[in-house]
Design a protein around this motif. Structure first.
Motif, PDB file in Angstrom:
ATOM      1  N   GLY A 276       0.797  -1.300  -0.081  1.00 37.21           N
ATOM      2  CA  GLY A 276      -0.054  -0.154   0.217  1.00 37.21           C
ATOM      3  C   GLY A 276       0.722   1.348   0.126  1.00 37.21           C
ATOM      4  O   GLY A 276       0.362   2.266   0.306  1.00 37.21           O
ATOM      5  N   VAL A 277       2.046   1.490  -0.458  1.00 36.06           N
ATOM      6  CA  VAL A 277       3.062   2.504  -0.307  1.00 36.06           C
ATOM      7  C   VAL A 277       3.676   2.801  -1.931  1.00 36.06           C
ATOM      8  O   VAL A 277       4.620   3.367  -1.924  1.00 36.06           O
ATOM      9  CB  VAL A 277       4.024   2.068   0.923  1.00 36.06           C
ATOM     10  CG1 VAL A 277       3.471   2.075   2.098  1.00 36.06           C
ATOM     11  CG2 VAL A 277       4.946   0.839   0.444  1.00 36.06           C
ATOM     12  N   GLU A 278       2.974   2.229  -2.735  1.00 36.52           N
ATOM     13  CA  GLU A 278       3.608   2.507  -4.190  1.00 36.52           C
ATOM     14  C   GLU A 278       3.486   3.839  -4.449  1.00 36.52           C
ATOM     15  O   GLU A 278       4.492   4.331  -5.140  1.00 36.52           O
ATOM     16  CB  GLU A 278       3.071   1.609  -5.283  1.00 36.52           C
ATOM     17  CG  GLU A 278       1.409   2.266  -5.542  1.00 36.52           C
ATOM     18  CD  GLU A 278       0.359   1.411  -4.634  1.00 36.52           C
ATOM     19  OE1 GLU A 278      -0.930   1.216  -5.170  1.00 36.52           O
ATOM     20  OE2 GLU A 278       0.692   1.012  -3.550  1.00 36.52           O
ATOM     21  N   ASP A 279       2.962   4.676  -3.945  1.00 39.18           N
ATOM     22  CA  ASP A 279       2.697   6.089  -4.612  1.00 39.18           C
ATOM     23  C   ASP A 279       3.751   6.990  -3.537  1.00 39.18           C
ATOM     24  O   ASP A 279       4.188   8.108  -3.972  1.00 39.18           O
ATOM     25  CB  ASP A 279       1.399   6.665  -4.064  1.00 39.18           C
ATOM     26  CG  ASP A 279       0.171   6.393  -4.808  1.00 39.18           C
ATOM     27  OD1 ASP A 279       0.452   5.656  -5.851  1.00 39.18           O
ATOM     28  OD2 ASP A 279      -0.942   6.390  -4.500  1.00 39.18           O
ATOM     29  N   GLN A 280       4.586   6.462  -2.495  1.00 37.17           N
ATOM     30  CA  GLN A 280       5.557   7.034  -1.784  1.00 37.17           C
ATOM     31  C   GLN A 280       6.948   6.487  -2.358  1.00 37.17           C
ATOM     32  O   GLN A 280       7.903   7.076  -1.773  1.00 37.17           O
ATOM     33  CB  GLN A 280       5.230   6.397  -0.341  1.00 37.17           C
ATOM     34  CG  GLN A 280       4.087   6.659   0.194  1.00 37.17           C
ATOM     35  CD  GLN A 280       3.481   8.309   0.135  1.00 37.17           C
ATOM     36  OE1 GLN A 280       4.377   9.375   0.155  1.00 37.17           O
ATOM     37  NE2 GLN A 280       2.364   8.552  -0.138  1.00 37.17           N
ATOM     38  N   ILE A 281       7.207   5.642  -3.421  1.00 34.38           N
ATOM     39  CA  ILE A 281       8.283   5.032  -3.640  1.00 34.38           C
ATOM     40  C   ILE A 281       8.557   5.320  -5.518  1.00 34.38           C
ATOM     41  O   ILE A 281       7.616   4.913  -5.891  1.00 34.38           O
ATOM     42  CB  ILE A 281       8.791   3.652  -3.159  1.00 34.38           C
ATOM     43  CG1 ILE A 281       8.312   3.399  -1.914  1.00 34.38           C
ATOM     44  CG2 ILE A 281      10.158   3.291  -3.824  1.00 34.38           C
ATOM     45  CD1 ILE A 281       8.277   2.060  -1.453  1.00 34.38           C
ATOM     46  N   HIS A 282       9.758   6.085  -5.576  1.00 34.25           N
ATOM     47  CA  HIS A 282      10.019   6.083  -6.808  1.00 34.25           C
ATOM     48  C   HIS A 282      11.100   4.862  -7.180  1.00 34.25           C
ATOM     49  O   HIS A 282      12.203   5.024  -6.856  1.00 34.25           O
ATOM     50  CB  HIS A 282      10.586   7.348  -7.672  1.00 34.25           C
ATOM     51  CG  HIS A 282      11.063   7.341  -8.723  1.00 34.25           C
ATOM     52  ND1 HIS A 282      10.231   7.491  -9.825  1.00 34.25           N
ATOM     53  CD2 HIS A 282      12.264   7.674  -9.136  1.00 34.25           C
ATOM     54  CE1 HIS A 282      10.842   7.404 -11.045  1.00 34.25           C
ATOM     55  NE2 HIS A 282      11.991   7.781 -10.769  1.00 34.25           N
ATOM     56  N   PHE A 283      10.642   3.876  -8.093  1.00 31.24           N
ATOM     57  CA  PHE A 283      11.634   2.999  -8.695  1.00 31.24           C
ATOM     58  C   PHE A 283      12.293   3.068 -10.082  1.00 31.24           C
ATOM     59  O   PHE A 283      11.168   3.685 -11.014  1.00 31.24           O
ATOM     60  CB  PHE A 283      11.078   1.455  -8.514  1.00 31.24           C
ATOM     61  CG  PHE A 283      10.648   1.008  -7.189  1.00 31.24           C
ATOM     62  CD1 PHE A 283      11.653   0.496  -6.193  1.00 31.24           C
ATOM     63  CD2 PHE A 283       9.396   0.605  -6.755  1.00 31.24           C
ATOM     64  CE1 PHE A 283      11.534  -0.106  -4.882  1.00 31.24           C
ATOM     65  CE2 PHE A 283       9.168   0.340  -5.491  1.00 31.24           C
ATOM     66  CZ  PHE A 283      10.077  -0.002  -4.515  1.00 31.24           C
ATOM     67  N   GLN A 284      13.473   2.952 -10.147  1.00 25.48           N
ATOM     68  CA  GLN A 284      14.075   3.342 -11.446  1.00 25.48           C
ATOM     69  C   GLN A 284      15.452   2.346 -11.708  1.00 25.48           C
ATOM     70  O   GLN A 284      15.961   2.070 -10.737  1.00 25.48           O
ATOM     71  CB  GLN A 284      14.629   4.884 -11.299  1.00 25.48           C
ATOM     72  CG  GLN A 284      15.115   5.232 -12.753  1.00 25.48           C
ATOM     73  CD  GLN A 284      15.685   6.641 -12.600  1.00 25.48           C
ATOM     74  OE1 GLN A 284      15.053   7.445 -11.539  1.00 25.48           O
ATOM     75  NE2 GLN A 284      16.566   7.140 -13.424  1.00 25.48           N
ATOM     76  N   ARG A 285      15.283   2.156 -13.105  1.00 27.08           N
ATOM     77  CA  ARG A 285      16.356   1.149 -13.532  1.00 27.08           C
ATOM     78  C   ARG A 285      17.655   1.966 -13.563  1.00 27.08           C
ATOM     79  O   ARG A 285      17.752   3.214 -14.122  1.00 27.08           O
ATOM     80  CB  ARG A 285      16.274   0.831 -14.938  1.00 27.08           C
ATOM     81  CG  ARG A 285      17.436  -0.436 -15.495  1.00 27.08           C
ATOM     82  CD  ARG A 285      17.076  -0.799 -16.715  1.00 27.08           C
ATOM     83  NE  ARG A 285      18.336  -1.791 -16.938  1.00 27.08           N
ATOM     84  CZ  ARG A 285      19.331  -1.508 -17.239  1.00 27.08           C
ATOM     85  NH1 ARG A 285      19.668  -0.458 -17.446  1.00 27.08           N
ATOM     86  NH2 ARG A 285      20.209  -2.706 -17.675  1.00 27.08           N
ATOM     87  N   MET A 286      18.751   1.868 -12.712  1.00 25.67           N
ATOM     88  CA  MET A 286      20.049   2.649 -12.865  1.00 25.67           C
ATOM     89  C   MET A 286      21.016   1.995 -12.146  1.00 25.67           C
ATOM     90  O   MET A 286      21.084   0.814 -11.035  1.00 25.67           O
ATOM     91  CB  MET A 286      19.905   4.020 -11.971  1.00 25.67           C
ATOM     92  CG  MET A 286      20.964   4.877 -11.798  1.00 25.67           C
ATOM     93  SD  MET A 286      20.649   6.204 -10.692  1.00 25.67           S
ATOM     94  CE  MET A 286      19.255   7.164 -11.620  1.00 25.67           C
ATOM     95  N   ASP A 287      22.273   1.952 -12.754  1.00 23.55           N
ATOM     96  CA  ASP A 287      23.539   1.268 -11.904  1.00 23.55           C
ATOM     97  C   ASP A 287      23.829   2.234 -10.974  1.00 23.55           C
ATOM     98  O   ASP A 287      23.754   3.335 -11.224  1.00 23.55           O
ATOM     99  CB  ASP A 287      24.531   1.265 -13.204  1.00 23.55           C
ATOM    100  CG  ASP A 287      25.863   0.419 -12.845  1.00 23.55           C
ATOM    101  OD1 ASP A 287      26.450   0.778 -11.878  1.00 23.55           O
ATOM    102  OD2 ASP A 287      25.872  -0.576 -13.416  1.00 23.55           O
ATOM    103  N   VAL A 288      24.512   1.758 -10.138  1.00 25.43           N
ATOM    104  CA  VAL A 288      24.995   2.590  -8.842  1.00 25.43           C
ATOM    105  C   VAL A 288      25.999   3.583  -9.271  1.00 25.43           C
ATOM    106  O   VAL A 288      26.099   4.587  -8.797  1.00 25.43           O
ATOM    107  CB  VAL A 288      25.708   1.596  -7.554  1.00 25.43           C
ATOM    108  CG1 VAL A 288      26.784   0.907  -8.249  1.00 25.43           C
ATOM    109  CG2 VAL A 288      25.768   2.250  -6.322  1.00 25.43           C
ATOM    110  N   ARG A 289      26.750   3.317 -10.266  1.00 28.42           N
ATOM    111  CA  ARG A 289      27.892   3.867 -10.947  1.00 28.42           C
ATOM    112  C   ARG A 289      27.204   5.263 -11.474  1.00 28.42           C
ATOM    113  O   ARG A 289      27.897   6.202 -11.695  1.00 28.42           O
ATOM    114  CB  ARG A 289      28.621   3.351 -11.843  1.00 28.42           C
ATOM    115  CG  ARG A 289      29.378   2.162 -11.020  1.00 28.42           C
ATOM    116  CD  ARG A 289      29.872   1.258 -12.310  1.00 28.42           C
ATOM    117  NE  ARG A 289      30.839   0.050 -11.610  1.00 28.42           N
ATOM    118  CZ  ARG A 289      30.263  -1.024 -11.255  1.00 28.42           C
ATOM    119  NH1 ARG A 289      28.911  -1.246 -11.533  1.00 28.42           N
ATOM    120  NH2 ARG A 289      30.739  -2.026 -10.622  1.00 28.42           N
ATOM    121  N   ASP A 290      26.077   5.314 -11.631  1.00 27.83           N
ATOM    122  CA  ASP A 290      25.278   6.363 -12.572  1.00 27.83           C
ATOM    123  C   ASP A 290      24.377   7.321 -11.328  1.00 27.83           C
ATOM    124  O   ASP A 290      23.752   8.225 -11.819  1.00 27.83           O
ATOM    125  CB  ASP A 290      24.476   6.020 -13.442  1.00 27.83           C
ATOM    126  CG  ASP A 290      25.297   5.215 -14.555  1.00 27.83           C
ATOM    127  OD1 ASP A 290      26.396   5.702 -14.736  1.00 27.83           O
ATOM    128  OD2 ASP A 290      24.744   4.497 -15.221  1.00 27.83           O
TER     129      ASP A 290
END
Length: 385
Positions: A276-290
């Motif tokens: 129930g917290v999907e609106d509070q988190i932004h998930f994104q594809r990203m390498d840690v080096r970026d």
């Protein structure tokens, strides 16, 4: 109100965190030992502790504790405990056990003796010779440590880390209880940005969102003791109503989870929706080096790959060096990293402000904490005279 003695079991190294949570629930008679926190409270503490404790493994009802170096002692002292105060006539009561540095080292024998002793105790109350065990579950544990036997009944059922939102997990899952502990130990505040650049199936961001909105971790699951006739249904209803009353659903959060795996990010989004917290988190594809951000005074909390777990040591050492270079640009941020690599600081290029020894499953790890600067205080505006 009836008083009960409860034991909140804890992963090694998290006992103080669990104790702090217990005290935050309003319980003051708290004793901290290795692997457990014992406290005395009213019967309402059983539902409240199960619903609210984020870092405990489970909640056990303590029936008794005594010294036992012979099977006769174990039998007689177990039999003398008030089992019928809790176990109804139709109770199902399997016995599990463990023994550490004790004369009575045979766990199967100890389990059998405790089972027999409980049966004999119940016979006196219920005036019958046979118990069908078709009713509510009361799983008994006999734990022997240095010849001291502790008898408890599990009130939780599945471990408290099973919040109910994580149907699918990644290759090297972090327990929800450990993720919550990492966040609580960081002293993150909901008005600050939080990022996990190795978010996997989303456990750290999801636990942060639950903490940030004060959502009880057990709100959406059931517990074995809900079926116990000893605990009035009204007590459970009141405890669950409290979780809804205290939740801060309107608290806005800025939580970011990144990973290089698109498939695991889909899992993370699904898990966040279940919580129930999907609106509070932004998930994104990203390498840690970026990783880049213009946000100030944020918290970066992560559980990166360990060499023994997800890759070889050379690859992991190179990853940690890259992390050190990337994170150095975030000069106003605080970093919190869980890893089993004892050379992490050397690879990262910086000495931790503090580190804490923990266990992630059966892997010995350290929680490296790098404290960033505190944000400036808002300027005080003095009105004209």
């Amino acid at each position: 109100m009836q008083k009960v003695e409860l034991i909140a079991t804890a992963t090694f190294g998290l006992e103080a965190v669990v104790a702090q949570e217990v005290r935050a629930l309003g319980y003051e008679d708290v004793k901290v030992d290795n692997g457990k926190v014992t406290f005395t409270a009213g019967i309402s503490a059983i539902p409240r502790a199960n619903l609210w404790l984020r870092t405990a493994d489970r909640v056990r009802l303590k029936m008794g504790e005594f010294r036992a170096t012979t099977f006769d002692e174990l039998f007689e002292k177990t039999k003398a405990l008030p089992w019928s105060d809790w176990l109804p006539e139709n109770a199902t009561f399997p016995v599990e056990g463990k023994s550490v540095k004790s004369t009575l080292f045979s766990v199967p024998d100890c389990q059998a003796i405790v089972k027999k002793a409980v049966v004999e105790s119940l016979k006196k109350t219920y005036k019958r010779d046979w118990f069908e065990e078709q009713g509510p579950m009361y799983k008994i544990e006999v734990a022997l440590l240095k010849d001291v036997a502790t008898l408890t009944i599990d009130t939780s059922g599945p471990g408290l880390h099973k919040r109910g939102y994580r149907g699918l997990i990644g290759a090297a899952p972090l327990k929800e209880t450990m993720a919550a502990a990492m966040i609580l130990l960081s002293r993150w505040k909901p008005d600050r940005v939080l990022m996990d650049p190795f978010c996997g199936s989303g456990t750290i961001p999801i636990e942060a969102a639950l903490i940030g909105q004060n959502i009880a971790p057990g709100m959406n699951r059931e517990f074995v003791s809900e079926s116990w006739p000893n605990i009035p249904k009204t007590v459970w209803r009141q405890a669950r109503a409290e979780t809804h009353d205290l939740a801060r659903y309107d608290q806005k959060l800025e939580i970011i989870g990144t990973d290089i795996d698109d498939e695991i990010l889909r899992v993370a989004r699904r898990n966040a929706a279940e919580a129930g917290v999907e609106d509070q988190i932004h998930f994104q594809r990203m390498d840690v080096r970026d990783v880049r951000t213009k946000r100030k005074y944020g918290y970066l909390i992560c559980n990166p790959p360990y060499g023994e777990r997800l890759g070889d040591w050379k690859q992991v050492a190179r990853l940690y060096r890259d992390m050190g270079e990337v994170f150095s640009a975030l000069d106003t941020w605080s970093f919190y990293v869980l890893t089993s690599d004892e050379q992490f600081e050397k690879h990262f290029g910086r000495t931790a402000s503090k580190k804490r020894k923990l266990y992630n499953g059966n892997i010995k790890v350290d929680y490296y904490q790098f404290f960033g600067p505190k944000p400036p205080r808002p300027a005080v505006v003095v009105p004209d005279a």
